[in-house]
Each structure stands twice: as structure tokens, then as C-alpha cells.
Design a protein around this motif. Structure first.
Motif, PDB file in Angstrom:
ATOM      1  N   GLN A  18       0.823  -1.207   0.000  1.00 16.74           N
ATOM      2  CA  GLN A  18       0.000   0.000   0.000  1.00 16.74           C
ATOM      3  C   GLN A  18       0.860   1.261   0.000  1.00 16.74           C
ATOM      4  O   GLN A  18       0.540   2.236  -0.693  1.00 16.74           O
ATOM      5  CB  GLN A  18      -0.947  -0.006   1.195  1.00 16.74           C
ATOM      6  CG  GLN A  18      -2.032  -1.051   1.101  1.00 16.74           C
ATOM      7  CD  GLN A  18      -2.861  -1.140   2.369  1.00 16.74           C
ATOM      8  OE1 GLN A  18      -2.866  -0.228   3.206  1.00 16.74           O
ATOM      9  NE2 GLN A  18      -3.571  -2.239   2.532  1.00 16.74           N
ATOM     10  N   LEU A  19       1.940   1.258   0.777  1.00 18.29           N
ATOM     11  CA  LEU A  19       2.848   2.404   0.796  1.00 18.29           C
ATOM     12  C   LEU A  19       3.445   2.646  -0.584  1.00 18.29           C
ATOM     13  O   LEU A  19       3.489   3.780  -1.074  1.00 18.29           O
ATOM     14  CB  LEU A  19       3.961   2.188   1.817  1.00 18.29           C
ATOM     15  CG  LEU A  19       5.102   3.212   1.769  1.00 18.29           C
ATOM     16  CD1 LEU A  19       4.614   4.592   2.158  1.00 18.29           C
ATOM     17  CD2 LEU A  19       6.249   2.768   2.641  1.00 18.29           C
ATOM     18  N   ARG A  22       0.883   4.102  -2.835  1.00 21.22           N
ATOM     19  CA  ARG A  22       0.636   5.510  -2.483  1.00 21.22           C
ATOM     20  C   ARG A  22       1.745   6.406  -3.026  1.00 21.22           C
ATOM     21  O   ARG A  22       1.486   7.503  -3.534  1.00 21.22           O
ATOM     22  CB  ARG A  22       0.523   5.665  -0.971  1.00 21.22           C
ATOM     23  CG  ARG A  22       0.142   7.090  -0.563  1.00 21.22           C
ATOM     24  CD  ARG A  22      -0.082   7.234   0.916  1.00 21.22           C
ATOM     25  NE  ARG A  22      -1.078   6.269   1.373  1.00 21.22           N
ATOM     26  CZ  ARG A  22      -1.090   5.737   2.592  1.00 21.22           C
ATOM     27  NH1 ARG A  22      -0.170   6.078   3.470  1.00 21.22           N
ATOM     28  NH2 ARG A  22      -2.012   4.880   2.947  1.00 21.22           N
ATOM     29  N   ARG A  24       3.579   5.788  -5.675  1.00 25.03           N
ATOM     30  CA  ARG A  24       3.360   5.858  -7.121  1.00 25.03           C
ATOM     31  C   ARG A  24       2.237   6.828  -7.451  1.00 25.03           C
ATOM     32  O   ARG A  24       2.352   7.649  -8.366  1.00 25.03           O
ATOM     33  CB  ARG A  24       3.015   4.481  -7.676  1.00 25.03           C
ATOM     34  CG  ARG A  24       2.796   4.523  -9.196  1.00 25.03           C
ATOM     35  CD  ARG A  24       1.995   3.380  -9.732  1.00 25.03           C
ATOM     36  NE  ARG A  24       0.676   3.328  -9.113  1.00 25.03           N
ATOM     37  CZ  ARG A  24      -0.060   2.241  -9.079  1.00 25.03           C
ATOM     38  NH1 ARG A  24       0.385   1.108  -9.595  1.00 25.03           N
ATOM     39  NH2 ARG A  24      -1.252   2.268  -8.519  1.00 25.03           N
ATOM     40  N   ASP A  25       1.146   6.750  -6.698  1.00 24.59           N
ATOM     41  CA  ASP A  25       0.007   7.630  -6.962  1.00 24.59           C
ATOM     42  C   ASP A  25       0.352   9.092  -6.682  1.00 24.59           C
ATOM     43  O   ASP A  25      -0.125   9.993  -7.366  1.00 24.59           O
ATOM     44  CB  ASP A  25      -1.198   7.199  -6.128  1.00 24.59           C
ATOM     45  CG  ASP A  25      -1.734   5.829  -6.548  1.00 24.59           C
ATOM     46  OD1 ASP A  25      -1.355   5.327  -7.639  1.00 24.59           O
ATOM     47  OD2 ASP A  25      -2.510   5.240  -5.767  1.00 24.59           O
ATOM     48  N   SER A  26       1.198   9.333  -5.687  1.00 19.90           N
ATOM     49  CA  SER A  26       1.575  10.704  -5.340  1.00 19.90           C
ATOM     50  C   SER A  26       2.603  11.292  -6.294  1.00 19.90           C
ATOM     51  O   SER A  26       2.552  12.472  -6.618  1.00 19.90           O
ATOM     52  CB  SER A  26       2.144  10.749  -3.915  1.00 19.90           C
ATOM     53  OG  SER A  26       1.152  10.422  -2.979  1.00 19.90           O
TER      54      SER A  26
END
Length: 130
Positions: A18-19, A22, A24-26
Motif C-alpha cells: 500500500q505504501l 501511495r 506511485r500515486d503521489s
């Protein structure tokens, strides 16, 4: 309720995935290739055959494989730690090593997790020759 390390830390392998997602998404394309440089757990010294450490490593490596499948560029992974060592505030009480160290004699003895990790690396090399 999540299992815990000898340190009392919860074991939540999917949090690593999940980190990474996150990040990658950020950061999108600005996210550089990732190397996980310290990942491991302390296991009580009298635990035999070292199964909690093997389970910890296996589940975290599975989480990394899932992250790769989801597009994260992971270039490396280093378990913490090869040897039992001095842990800042805890001194020599926490055992993170794939190799047990008798701190009085300095004798080193490989644990079951050492053999498991060695064999995992060998199998990966056989499946992915250079």
C-alpha cells in the motif's frame, strides 16, 4: 488481530504494498526505481525452527511481488539483518539476524530463515538467469 514481532510490532505485509502504491500515486513518473533497504523482524531467541521470521519474509516478499505486478519498479530488496546486532535503545535483546550471534563468544550459527532465504534466491536465479 495481526501477528507481532518479538519487539511487539504488528506484522502487516500489505502495508508495504500500500505504501508503494501511495508513492506511485503521489509521484507518478517522478517516482524513481525503489530499493527496499531494511525489512525484517525480531524473533524471540528461543523460537525454533525460526518459522515466524520465514513467514515474515515470505509475506513481505509476496507483497513486493504484488506491487511489481501493479506497476511499481522495485530494483532491490535487503532483509534486516544478516547478523544479530546491537539495536540502539534495546541493546542486544532483539534478534533480527538470519544468523544467530552468541554475543559472548561471537560464534555465528545460521538459522532456518538463512537457509530458506538462500534457497529462495537460488530458485529465483534459476528462474531468471542473466
Amino acid at each position: 488481530d495481526a501477528p507481532r514481532t518479538a519487539f511487539g510490532w504488528p506484522v502487516v505485509p500489505d502495508a508495504l504494498r500500500q505504501l508503494l502504491l501511495r508513492l506511485r500515486d503521489s509521484y507518478g513518473k517522478a517516482l524513481p526505481p525503489v530499493t527496499v533497504t531494511e525489512n525484517g523482524c525480531s524473533v524471540a531467541e528461543d523460537t525454533d525452527p525460526d518459522q515466524p521470521r520465514i513467514d515474515y519474509l515470505a509475506t513481505h516478499l509476496d507483497a513486493l511481488a504484488q506491487a511489481v505486478a501493479e506497476g511499481i519498479d522495485i530494483r532491490g530488496y535487503y532483509t534486516w539483518s544478516l547478523l544479530d546486532n546491537f539495536e540502539w535503545a534495546e541493546g542486544f535483546t532483539q534478534r533480527f539476524g538470519l544468523v544467530h550471534v552468541d554475543f559472548e563468544t561471537q560464534k555465528r550459527t545460521t538459522r532456518a530463515s538463512y537457509a530458506w532465504y538462500r534457497d529462495l534466491i537460488a530458485a529465483h536465479r534459476a528462474d531468471h538467469p542473466r
